[in-house]
Design a protein around this motif. Sequence first.
Motif, mmCIF file in Angstrom:
data_model
loop_
_atom_site.group_PDB
_atom_site.id
_atom_site.type_symbol
_atom_site.label_atom_id
_atom_site.label_comp_id
_atom_site.label_asym_id
_atom_site.label_seq_id
_atom_site.Cartn_x
_atom_site.Cartn_y
_atom_site.Cartn_z
ATOM 1 N N VAL A 158 10.452 -23.868 74.955
ATOM 2 C CA VAL A 158 11.228 -22.882 75.722
ATOM 3 C C VAL A 158 12.571 -23.475 76.109
ATOM 4 C CG1 VAL A 158 11.279 -21.489 77.829
ATOM 5 C CG2 VAL A 158 9.133 -21.786 76.575
ATOM 6 N N PHE A 159 12.578 -24.746 76.464
ATOM 7 C CA PHE A 159 13.828 -25.413 76.816
ATOM 8 C C PHE A 159 14.804 -25.403 75.645
ATOM 9 C CE2 PHE A 159 16.225 -29.411 76.536
ATOM 10 C CZ PHE A 159 17.025 -29.311 77.650
ATOM 11 N N CYS A 160 14.320 -25.665 74.441
ATOM 12 C CA CYS A 160 15.189 -25.656 73.262
ATOM 13 C C CYS A 160 15.788 -24.275 73.019
ATOM 14 C CB CYS A 160 14.394 -26.117 72.030
ATOM 15 S SG CYS A 160 13.903 -27.858 72.072
ATOM 16 N N VAL A 161 14.966 -23.219 73.170
ATOM 17 C CA VAL A 161 15.456 -21.852 72.948
ATOM 18 C C VAL A 161 16.531 -21.502 73.969
ATOM 19 C CG1 VAL A 161 14.814 -19.412 72.966
ATOM 20 C CG2 VAL A 161 13.323 -21.088 71.864
ATOM 21 N N THR A 162 16.276 -21.743 75.240
ATOM 22 C CA THR A 162 17.240 -21.379 76.276
ATOM 23 C C THR A 162 18.493 -22.250 76.198
ATOM 24 O OG1 THR A 162 16.045 -22.830 77.804
ATOM 25 C CG2 THR A 162 15.492 -20.495 77.852
#
Length: 608
Positions: A158-162
């Motif tokens: 999720v961190f990579c996407v955001t």
Amino acid sequence: MVNTSMQCKDGIIIPALRTTNGNAFLYLLGLFYCFLGIAIAADIFMCAIEKITSKTKKIKVKQEAGKLVDSAHQPDSDEYEEVRVWNPTVANLTLMALGSSAPEILLSCIEIVGNNFHAGDLGPGTIVGSAAFNLFCISAICVLAVGNKTKRIAMFKVFCVTAFFGTFAYIWLLIILSWITPNVVDVWEAFLTLFFFVILVAASYSADIEIWNKNKKANLETELQDIEDVQPKKASQKLDVEIKNVARRLSVCDGESVMDALPTPDTEDVRKMARDVAKVYPALEAEDQAKILAYRLNKNKVHDRLYYRIRAIREMTSSWKKSDSEKEVEEIEEKQKTAPDAAVQALKQRVEFSARVYAVQQGDKRVKLTVERRGISDKALTINYSTVDGIAKKDLHYLPKIENIRFAEHETTKEITIDLVDGADWRPNTVFYVHLKIVEQEDGDKTKLGECNVARVRCPDESNSFTGVPNVEFVKSNYVCKENCGWVRVFVSRRGKTKSPHDLGVRFETEDITANAQSDYAPHKNASLQFRGQEYEKYIDIEVFDDKEDEKDETFSVELLGTDDRETTIGSKKRTIVTIISDDNVLKNITNTRKLVGYYLKRMTPGQ
């Protein structure tokens, strides 16, 4: 010098005042007043959003076999678990983001509508500037706050996407405002920007639930096992891991806002945490242990960014205060930090004889006994000792004596001398006793009499000793203790005649049978027991751990390995078996602790 030629533009509601020192001061007061009003409105607005995103629903779960339950729960009844309706990632990107950024969004909307949809001095730059501040300044502060410690990103995908979309947003603004239609935002560009936001939410949600992974449960169990394997086996670190896991589960299962109290953990969780907290703080009462559990659970509760925004506002307005229970627990933990061994010392705060039996021989003129003070000894203590007849009689075998002795601060040993009658007839098993009694102790001193508060002064019967050769052996072949007793005491005796009393060292070690070292008892490897002077029967104390489980009896052995005297051997009872039996009230004690944890969780929640 103020330039009076400068004129402020009229506001939407209130006309602008002329630029003077007095008017500037009025503007400053009005600005602070508006900030306070916005803070109050935002606090209510964010709490409402947090209430919405904290909504849960019940789902039926399968009953675990062999789970410890109290009488209020039937083993074959249906069990339900609370799960959040809102996915945390989706809630953080939608309603929570709206709530935390509501003031600048509303200000920008008010200005652009009142300015005929032309960007003003405030304009969309407020929102872009706020986002840039979050990207650069807040990220820098977070990196500095971490320091040299290694931190793990809990939801890396999720961190990579955001992170990708957060960077792409600035690139997209550059494209539409500088290249496609300079200084103009077309309708189609606005709708496409909004569509990118939908893609962001969908992609983040997919990364959160790992929609592509069909075997999520197995991977999760493997990941948790890997985390557990790398954790140090110290009791304090194990307790931290256990409390964090329980707090995270309770945060998800909580049907209320995160500003409300956590729900009370179930009996099994309380049992595990109570077992670990008892190892870290062994001298604390059950109520104090419950306070620590409630405090640590409340401290490790999972919070979103709205929580910290709300807390910051309330701390600035002095409406966020620590409860008395929180302050009390912090004092307890601070004492543990300054004196890490104080809890163990307090548990063993005893005064007693160094041996249970002291030996006298025909022709001895006196006997010397040693009184030992264990644990915390920072206060003075006065005790009384007195002789009592057994088979041996006063004035016939020994001279009676009653006397007070005083332990000064940090003094741990005192020697007592009792005179014997010259030419007394000391036959085997002729015995008299010396009793201890606490006479005076200072406030706060919790020293108690130990098990060996009565010493036996005896002429040993060596008729059963093998060829009269000096040896040492256990008094009994087995010992039994309760799991919650704290420690077990086994006795070792010297046998056979010696030329004169002398010091003797005996090596011993423990070995597992069905009990496990470190988890059920404290192991000893190549340890030493010292006999001094006329000490005849001494003891070995072995710490026993209570795992708060209602389980079968567990056993371990203690074995004598050898002595430091060539003339003294190991006797026939060189090995003894210790049996640990379960505490009959274990379930009742856990239930009481669980109730106390729930009570203090509510007391430690602001506003409760």
